[in-house]
Structure formats: C-alpha cells, structure tokens
Write a protein that holds these residues in place. Structure first.
Motif, PDB file in Angstrom:
ATOM      1  N   GLN A 119      -6.720   0.524   5.808  1.00 51.21           N
ATOM      2  CA  GLN A 119      -6.626  -0.635   4.925  1.00 51.21           C
ATOM      3  C   GLN A 119      -7.119  -1.845   5.716  1.00 51.21           C
ATOM      4  O   GLN A 119      -6.742  -2.019   6.876  1.00 51.21           O
TER       5      GLN A 119
ATOM      6  N   LYS B 156      -0.661   5.657  -6.470  1.00 51.50           N
ATOM      7  CA  LYS B 156      -1.850   5.194  -7.188  1.00 51.50           C
ATOM      8  C   LYS B 156      -2.994   4.806  -6.260  1.00 51.50           C
ATOM      9  O   LYS B 156      -3.959   4.192  -6.701  1.00 51.50           O
ATOM     10  N   ASN B 157      -2.893   5.115  -4.952  1.00 48.57           N
ATOM     11  CA  ASN B 157      -3.964   4.705  -4.038  1.00 48.57           C
ATOM     12  C   ASN B 157      -4.215   5.782  -2.987  1.00 48.57           C
ATOM     13  O   ASN B 157      -3.719   6.900  -3.108  1.00 48.57           O
ATOM     14  N   ASP B 158      -4.962   5.421  -1.932  1.00 48.82           N
ATOM     15  CA  ASP B 158      -5.386   6.402  -0.921  1.00 48.82           C
ATOM     16  C   ASP B 158      -4.457   6.466   0.292  1.00 48.82           C
ATOM     17  O   ASP B 158      -4.814   7.065   1.306  1.00 48.82           O
TER      18      ASP B 158
ATOM     19  N   ARG C  91       1.684   4.051  -3.197  1.00 47.92           N
ATOM     20  CA  ARG C  91       0.877   5.175  -2.699  1.00 47.92           C
ATOM     21  C   ARG C  91       0.571   6.230  -3.755  1.00 47.92           C
ATOM     22  O   ARG C  91      -0.408   6.949  -3.620  1.00 47.92           O
TER      23      ARG C  91
ATOM     24  N   TRP D 262       0.844  -1.203   0.000  1.00 48.63           N
ATOM     25  CA  TRP D 262       0.000   0.000   0.000  1.00 48.63           C
ATOM     26  C   TRP D 262       0.878   1.251   0.000  1.00 48.63           C
ATOM     27  O   TRP D 262       0.641   2.188  -0.765  1.00 48.63           O
TER      28      TRP D 262
END
Length: 160
Positions: free
Chosen positions: A72, A63-65, A61, A57
C-alpha cells in the motif's frame, strides 16, 4: 555501497530519508492489522496517514488486496511516500517459526519497484524483516538487490 548488491548503507533513521528527489520509505507490516511496535512507531511519530491507511486497508480486507505480499502506498509529503508491505504472518515466533515470510517480501518488493519506477523515487528502509519479524538479512538483502537495484532503483538501508 555494497558493490555486489547496489545497496547504500547509512547510519541514521529510515523515517528521515536522506538525499534529493522523490523518496519512498518501505517497511514491513504483519497480516493481523497490528501496528504498534518496531519501526512503525517512528513513522507514526512523524505522520498519522500510514497507520490510518494500514488499519483501514486491513479493516476493509474483504473488499481489497490486503494480504501477504501486498503493498500500500501512502503519500505523506510533496515528494515523500510510505510503502506498507505485508511481509509477516502474525507477530510472534511460534511453532511455525519466525513471522517473516520471504516470499511475501519478494512479492511486495516487486510492487514497490513498480511504483518507485513510476514515481522516479529512491527507496529508503531499515533492515526490513530483521527486527520483530525475526528474519535474516542474508535472506532479505538478495531480494532487495534482485527486485530493486537491478532495475536501477536506488536503495538506501539505514542502521541506527
């Protein structure tokens, strides 16, 4: 149980939650991608998935929240989940104070409440934000009460 907060307190290990039904172990992570001290060691001794998911994750990061206040959810057994909540900036107390970020904990607990509600899960945790993050329980406990127990989600906090 503390009447005013609705939180149950037990002596024990939050990585071995007590009771029946679906359970969600909730803990705080930092925003640096570091995993290796404190409560996460107990999680990693039991399951490899929460650490692997957190590191992935953080690595992805862009490409994500991933960030302060994000959460998560990692399933580690049939009726058991781990919530990795990003609630601390960095890892050390320095010129900007302790790493704990109460607003991020508040936001993350809101996400935990939503997911726990969907799963019908109880929430289990150590005294989040009060170990390596340097926070005060007197500031964290009302956030748990507001975000979780007021919504009817059972919360157990474990003290060693």
């Amino acid at each position: 149980m503390t009447e005013s907060t609705g939180i149950s307190y037990l002596k024990g290990d939050a990585s071995a939650p007590q009771g029946k039904g679906v359970k969600m172990i909730t803990h705080l992570c930092n925003d640096l991608g570091g995993w290796g001290k404190g409560f996460v060691l107990a999680l990693s001794r039991r399951w490899p998935e929460p650490e692997a998911a957190y590191r992935r994750w953080h690595r992805e990061r862009a490409k994500n929240d991933f960030g302060l206040g994000a959460a998560q959810f990692v399933q580690v057994a049939d009726r058991l989940w781990v919530a990795n909540v990003v609630g601390q900036r960095g890892i050390r107390t320095g010129s900007k104070g302790a790493p704990v970020r109460y607003d991020a904990i508040d936001t993350g607990l809101g996400r935990v409440a939503d997911r726990a509600g969907e799963l019908g899960a109880s929430v289990h945790m150590p005294r989040i934000g009060c170990g390596l993050a340097g926070g005060r329980w007197s500031r964290v406990e009302p956030l748990i009460s507001e975000r979780l127990t007021r919504r009817g989600i059972p919360v157990t906090v474990y003290d060693r």
